[in-house]
Design an enzyme around this catalytic site. Structure first.
Site, PDB file in Angstrom:
ATOM      1  N   LYS A 187      -2.820  -4.332  -2.470  1.00 20.64           N
ATOM      2  CA  LYS A 187      -2.037  -4.518  -3.698  1.00 20.64           C
ATOM      3  C   LYS A 187      -0.531  -4.427  -3.444  1.00 20.64           C
ATOM      4  O   LYS A 187       0.246  -5.148  -4.066  1.00 20.64           O
ATOM      5  CB  LYS A 187      -2.460  -3.511  -4.762  1.00 20.64           C
ATOM      6  CG  LYS A 187      -2.026  -2.080  -4.530  1.00 20.64           C
ATOM      7  CD  LYS A 187      -2.386  -1.193  -5.705  1.00 20.64           C
ATOM      8  CE  LYS A 187      -1.986   0.247  -5.444  1.00 20.64           C
ATOM      9  NZ  LYS A 187      -0.521   0.428  -5.324  1.00 20.64           N
ATOM     10  N   THR A 188      -0.114  -3.536  -2.529  1.00 17.24           N
ATOM     11  CA  THR A 188       1.318  -3.402  -2.262  1.00 17.24           C
ATOM     12  C   THR A 188       1.866  -4.693  -1.660  1.00 17.24           C
ATOM     13  O   THR A 188       2.962  -5.144  -2.001  1.00 17.24           O
ATOM     14  CB  THR A 188       1.582  -2.220  -1.312  1.00 17.24           C
ATOM     15  OG1 THR A 188       1.017  -1.038  -1.874  1.00 17.24           O
ATOM     16  CG2 THR A 188       3.065  -2.012  -1.101  1.00 17.24           C
TER      17      THR A 188
ATOM     18  N   ASP B  21       3.526  -1.251 -10.778  1.00 17.61           N
ATOM     19  CA  ASP B  21       2.491  -0.780  -9.859  1.00 17.61           C
ATOM     20  C   ASP B  21       1.707   0.355 -10.520  1.00 17.61           C
ATOM     21  O   ASP B  21       2.224   1.057 -11.395  1.00 17.61           O
ATOM     22  CB  ASP B  21       3.165  -0.279  -8.570  1.00 17.61           C
ATOM     23  CG  ASP B  21       2.169  -0.052  -7.449  1.00 17.61           C
ATOM     24  OD1 ASP B  21       1.017  -0.524  -7.544  1.00 17.61           O
ATOM     25  OD2 ASP B  21       2.550   0.611  -6.458  1.00 17.61           O
ATOM     26  N   GLU B  22       0.459   0.542 -10.100  1.00 17.74           N
ATOM     27  CA  GLU B  22      -0.399   1.636 -10.600  1.00 17.74           C
ATOM     28  C   GLU B  22      -0.430   1.658 -12.134  1.00 17.74           C
ATOM     29  O   GLU B  22      -0.280   2.717 -12.765  1.00 17.74           O
ATOM     30  CB  GLU B  22       0.072   3.001 -10.057  1.00 17.74           C
ATOM     31  CG  GLU B  22       0.151   3.095  -8.544  1.00 17.74           C
ATOM     32  CD  GLU B  22      -1.217   3.187  -7.868  1.00 17.74           C
ATOM     33  OE1 GLU B  22      -2.241   3.039  -8.569  1.00 17.74           O
ATOM     34  OE2 GLU B  22      -1.260   3.393  -6.643  1.00 17.74           O
TER      35      GLU B  22
ATOM     36  N   GLN C  52      -9.761   3.517 -10.665  1.00 25.42           N
ATOM     37  CA  GLN C  52      -9.053   4.610  -9.994  1.00 25.42           C
ATOM     38  C   GLN C  52      -8.132   5.367 -10.954  1.00 25.42           C
ATOM     39  O   GLN C  52      -7.188   6.025 -10.526  1.00 25.42           O
ATOM     40  CB  GLN C  52      -8.243   4.074  -8.807  1.00 25.42           C
ATOM     41  CG  GLN C  52      -9.099   3.515  -7.686  1.00 25.42           C
ATOM     42  CD  GLN C  52      -8.285   3.209  -6.444  1.00 25.42           C
ATOM     43  OE1 GLN C  52      -7.876   4.100  -5.692  1.00 25.42           O
ATOM     44  NE2 GLN C  52      -8.039   1.931  -6.209  1.00 25.42           N
TER      45      GLN C  52
ATOM     46  N   ARG D 282     -11.923   6.426   0.304  1.00 24.37           N
ATOM     47  CA  ARG D 282     -10.922   6.889   1.278  1.00 24.37           C
ATOM     48  C   ARG D 282     -11.400   6.657   2.707  1.00 24.37           C
ATOM     49  O   ARG D 282     -10.619   6.682   3.652  1.00 24.37           O
ATOM     50  CB  ARG D 282     -10.624   8.384   1.111  1.00 24.37           C
ATOM     51  CG  ARG D 282     -10.049   8.852  -0.219  1.00 24.37           C
ATOM     52  CD  ARG D 282      -8.880   8.046  -0.676  1.00 24.37           C
ATOM     53  NE  ARG D 282      -9.304   6.978  -1.592  1.00 24.37           N
ATOM     54  CZ  ARG D 282      -8.561   5.923  -1.902  1.00 24.37           C
ATOM     55  NH1 ARG D 282      -7.380   5.767  -1.359  1.00 24.37           N
ATOM     56  NH2 ARG D 282      -9.004   5.006  -2.731  1.00 24.37           N
TER      57      ARG D 282
END
Length: 726
Positions: free
Chosen positions: A36-37, A220-221, A251, A608
């Site tokens: 995503k970044t 973002d987020e 998330q 993770r």
């Protein structure tokens, strides 16, 4: 400068679609490990390179300064532009920038200062002292949380509903706090956003200016935005501009901080989003891990829906270990960590996750005993946590009242009105008489010069605790230090009180475990039979607190809560304590959508792991000084059996998914010789009144199950239960 083709090289089809969307608002549903970044940064670079916008004509919003810096660093590598003046940063940072530019219109001086969290708390304490408000009844941290939550809802004090005397007083403090901040020309973090929102709402000229300037706003987020942050974004975007929101509803794990996952659905409607772009290809984990995560999260009903996949292959199965107890679980993890280390996996590329901070103590002890370096990420080791150190200080004073360090730590904690001047006088008296602070305090109280009731009360408290500590067990001494001292009551009014109380209760568990170990070693703890048990325990706590925490840059196993793990990745991940009541946490079952957020936490934890994932649970666990018999977490049942490798057990057959029934199912047995009959009413000093449900174990290790109504079903060791018949 990269040409357009090279800029887009390496993007998969969905990433390319997101980066090259036409002038429209869009929701990018970016799964864990889906890049995503890269998508967010490349979207900015593409818009600039294709001439659709100048660097000054867009705004990029992140949740951390670190994320903003990373975005600008990547952008600089893509395009030869100066990013210094770009509007890229956190909500608070961007609001501060806007308020500085329009401070007069916002009602602020140009030199207004920002209160960080600690400064805000100090300001509230100072105000409450001036208002003569009891800080035991209205804990400053609770007041701080109340004020910030009101602001995050967009509410000034005059708009807050008050239903009783307590809420009216909180509203009054909030109102006076706002006045104090205005007098002193300061603004806390929540104020930056609220003041900026109010300015844009009422000043059409300024609002139109920024709506004209920022044709593209990228966030973002997005799943972590709260109500006011979303309203602020809507004001800036207006009706014509494009909001490019990147997030993952699966998330969203910060509901307790005010994050509102529902903003994502509202965004679809409010901005007429025509197409949700789903980034589902994962570049982090093997497919067995992803399939487990997909299976778990699919049980949530309120989600936008996506399915992670990878071309990296199936990889290893997800390993499940069923431990006999928490010590067995910890030892298993230690053995596996050593094995992985011997095979070449650095400790720093392994993580041990847990739902609650209190769970770390047993794990830390096992790592300490095995001489394995570890680092507690984003927190303190168990014996270093403030509330635990306070309780240990009371225990140290019960063992030796002349311990000046312990005395200084708790003489005014919880607050009892002993100020800095009184402490200076006490220290001066100790110097003059060449004695301990405790002896100086006795002298003051004895000659009637104590200087207030605070010191007299402290002396009386320590004397009483010392008397009560005589002849009782170490666990009871620990209970005395956490309860009789007032520490637990103090934590109940703390906004972080639940975690702190769990840690205090875990200290009692540590005392029980240490006692059992001591008797198992024939009272020879640390090779010294001449120390009494409490002194040995305090020595043990100091050793584990003061040693073996790996230094920065040194290879060390990473320990952290699931919340702290978000955004990180590791080659091997251990998720411990997967039992009902721990994960999912028992509090979630009574909260609105609480179970769904717990499942999202599990999803975050699982994703993770890159190559190897361990899931462990224990049949019994000592928590908060009590033995609790664990039911495996429902999340384990939600993973298809074909993905799993059970290391030491077969799957448990359960005909019902009703875990409440599992908790309460009584066991038929002859209880004539037991002290309490099934169905009998009993009273516990912590959980209140309840009804005996069943027994487990034998006479030497008897466990009783009691339904305490609102406090739920509890499993208590009979030896420590201290019940009263009703």
């Amino acid at each position: 400068m990269q040409n357009q083709d090279s800029l887009l090289t390496g993007l998969n089809n969905k990433q390319l679609e997101a980066v090259t969307l036409p002038h429209q608002s869009a929701l990018i549903l970016a799964g864990a490990g889906s890049g995503k970044t890269r998508v967010l940064t490349t979207r900015i670079a593409w818009l600039i390179q294709t001439g659709q916008i100048s660097p000054m004509g867009l705004m990029a919003v992140t949740f951390t300064n670190k994320a903003a810096k990373e975005m600008l660093t990547r952008l600089t590598a893509m395009l030869p532009i100066n990013t210094r003046g770009m509007w890229a940063g956190t909500f608070h940072g961007l609001c501060n920038r806007l308020l500085r530019a329009h401070h007069r219109e916002a009602g602020l001086p140009s030199t207004f200062q920002i209160l960080d969290t600690a400064d805000q708390l100090s300001s509230i304490k100072r105000l409450m002292k001036l208002m003569n408000i009891d800080d035991e009844k209205y804990a400053p941290k609770q007041v701080q949380g109340y004020i910030n939550s009101c602001k995050e809802e967009g509410l000034r004090a005059n708009k807050v509903d008050a239903y009783d005397g307590h809420s009216q007083k909180l509203r009054e403090i909030y109102e006076e706090y706002d006045k104090q901040c205005n007098r002193e020309s300061v603004a806390d973090f929540a104020e930056l956003l609220l003041r900026c929102y109010e300015l844009l709402s009422r000043d059409e000229r300024i609002r139109n200016h920024y709506q004209s300037r920022f044709q593209y706003i990228l966030v973002d987020e997005f799943q972590d935005t709260n109500k006011l942050q979303y309203q602020w974004l809507k004001l800036l975007a207006g009706k014509e501009n494009c909001l490019f929101a990147v997030g993952d509803d699966d998330q969203s794990i910060y509901g307790f901080r005010g994050a509102r996952v529902g903003n994502m659905r509202d965004f679809e409607t409010d901005f007429n989003v025509q197409n949700i772009v789903k980034l589902e290809e994962n570049y982090r984990s093997h497919s067995n891990i992803l399939d487990a995560a997909n299976a778990i999260i699919s049980h949530n009903k309120n989600r936008l829906g996506k399915n992670l996949w990878t071309s990296a292959g199936a990889g290893e199965p997800v390993r499940i270990y069923e431990a006999y107890n928490d010590n067995d679980e910890a030892q298993f993890i230690v053995d596996e960590v050593k094995m992985l280390q011997s095979e070449g996996t650095p400790l720093a590329d392994m993580a041990l996750l847990y739902r609650s901070n209190a769970q770390s103590r047993v794990l830390e002890h096992a790592l300490f005993s095995a001489n394995l370096p570890y680092r507690v990420y984003g927190g303190l080791r168990f014996f270093e946590r403030a509330e635990v150190k306070h309780a240990l200080a009371y225990m140290r004073l019960m063992a030796n009242a002349n311990d000046d360090t312990a005395l200084l730590r708790v003489i005014n904690f919880p607050a009892r009105g002993i100020g800095a001047r009184s402490l200076e006088q006490l220290q001066e008296g100790a110097r003059q008489n060449d004695c301990s602070l405790w002896q100086a305090a006795l002298n003051k109280v004895g000659n009637g010069k104590a200087g207030g009731k605070g010191l007299e009360g402290f002396v009386a408290l320590i004397r009483e605790m010392t008397d009560q500590a005589y002849g009782i067990t170490l666990a009871e001494v620990a209970e005395l230090a956490t309860t009789f001292s007032g520490l637990k009551a103090h934590c109940e009014n703390d906004k972080d009180g639940e975690d702190r109380i769990e840690n205090l209760e875990e200290l009692v568990t540590a005392a029980v475990a240490f006692t059992n170990q001591a008797f198992g070693n024939h009272n020879n703890v640390d090779g010294d039979t001449e120390q009494d048990l409490m002194t040995q325990f305090l020595t043990h706590a100091s050793l584990e607190a003061g040693d073996h925490q790996a230094t920065i840059g040194y290879d060390a196993l990473q320990l952290m809560t699931v919340h702290a793990s978000k955004g990180l990745e590791f080659k091997a991940v251990f998720i411990s304590g997967l039992e009902e009541g721990l994960c999912p946490h028992e509090n979630s079952l009574s909260e609105n959508n609480g179970l769904e957020e717990e499942r999202r936490l599990m999803y975050v934890a699982v994703t993770r792991a890159r190559q190897r994932l361990y899931l462990s649970h224990a049949q019994s666990r000592m928590l908060h000084g009590q033995v609790r018999y664990g039911i495996p977490s429902r999340f384990l049942d939600e993973i298809p059996e074909g993905l799993l490798k059970r290391l030491n057990s077969k799957p448990m057959a359960r005909s019902s998914s009703n875990y409440a029934e599992s908790y309460a199912a009584p066991v038929a047995q002859n209880t004539n010789n037991y002290p309490y009959k099934i169905g009998q009413g009993v009273r516990h000093n912590k959980f209140g009144e309840g009804v005996v449900v069943s027994y487990e174990g034998n006479a030497a290790n008897l466990v009783i199950k009691i339904n305490f109504g609102n406090n739920g079903l509890k499993t208590l060791a009979m030896e420590y239960a201290k019940l009263e018949k009703i």
